[in-house]
Design a protein around this motif. Structure first.
Motif: not given
Length: 210
Positions: A28-29, A86-91, A93-94, A121-128
């Motif tokens: 599920g991730h 979080h910075d970095g990639g989803v796989a 990261g937290p 802006v660094p690579q990252g992802y936002a949980c929305m």
């Protein structure tokens, strides 16, 4: 037997392995290569003006067909709020919070030539989390980047399953519901028919027929 990832727009995927005993295992991730929302790509032309960090926690984004931009949360264009960043990639990261509705992938950008670097802006992802219902990331909502307790899935017929709304309004009727999360499969009830990889401290989801 084979395991493969199943992804689709707007709903959370579940990887599945069909065993001889008709028991399924899933995940599920999502990885970076999988879709985690409506073409979830965040864009910025430089410093946003709404905070020191582009799409920081508690800041808001608009909705778009191919990209998202940061907007004031009081704006009529505001559609979703950042609940984790979080910075970095989803796989690597937290995990996002369980009831995240979708994930925005943020591509690294540099400040304009001659600038002082403040616009980088660094690579990252936002949980929305959407500002208004419906919330696909809620238990049984039929979507979100994670599969959680209370979610429902159906078999695609090729050894895989996909998440669907538990109320039957997701286009496909639910066949299994994740009823609990445990540390190991052996802790699932005997009536369990589906094992779903959830991630986190209790990575195994025990699911029963609906």
């Amino acid at each position: 037997m084979r395991a493969s990832s199943v992804g689709r727009r707007g709903v959370g995927p579940v990887c599945a392995l069909l065993l001889a005993t008709a028991v399924l295992a899933g995940c599920g991730h999502r990885s970076d290569s999988e879709d985690t929302g409506p073409h979830a790509v965040a864009t910025s032309a430089g410093p946003s003006g709404y905070g020191a960090v582009f799409l920081a926690v508690d800041e808001c984004s608009s909705f778009g067909t191919t990209s998202f931009t940061e907007v004031p949360c009081t704006s009529e264009r505001a559609a979703a709020r950042v609940v984790a960043r979080h910075d970095g990639g989803v796989a690597a990261g937290p995990l996002c919070p369980q009831t995240t509705d979708f994930v925005l992938h943020i591509g690294a950008t540099r400040a304009a030539s001659g600038g002082n670097g403040d616009g980088a802006v660094p690579q990252g992802y936002a949980c929305m989390r959407k500002l208004e219902a419906p919330h696909p990331g809620d238990p049984g909502g039929g979507g979100g980047p994670r599969t959680i307790v209370g979610d429902c899935v159906y078999s695609t017929g090729d050894g895989q399953v996909r998440e669907t709304a538990c109320d039957g309004k997701g286009g496909r009727p639910p066949e299994y519901r994740v009823t609990s999360a445990v540390a190991d499969r052996s802790a699932c009830p005997s009536a369990t028919a589906l094992y779903v990889q959830l991630g986190g401290d209790r990575p195994v989801g025990c699911a029963r027929p609906v």
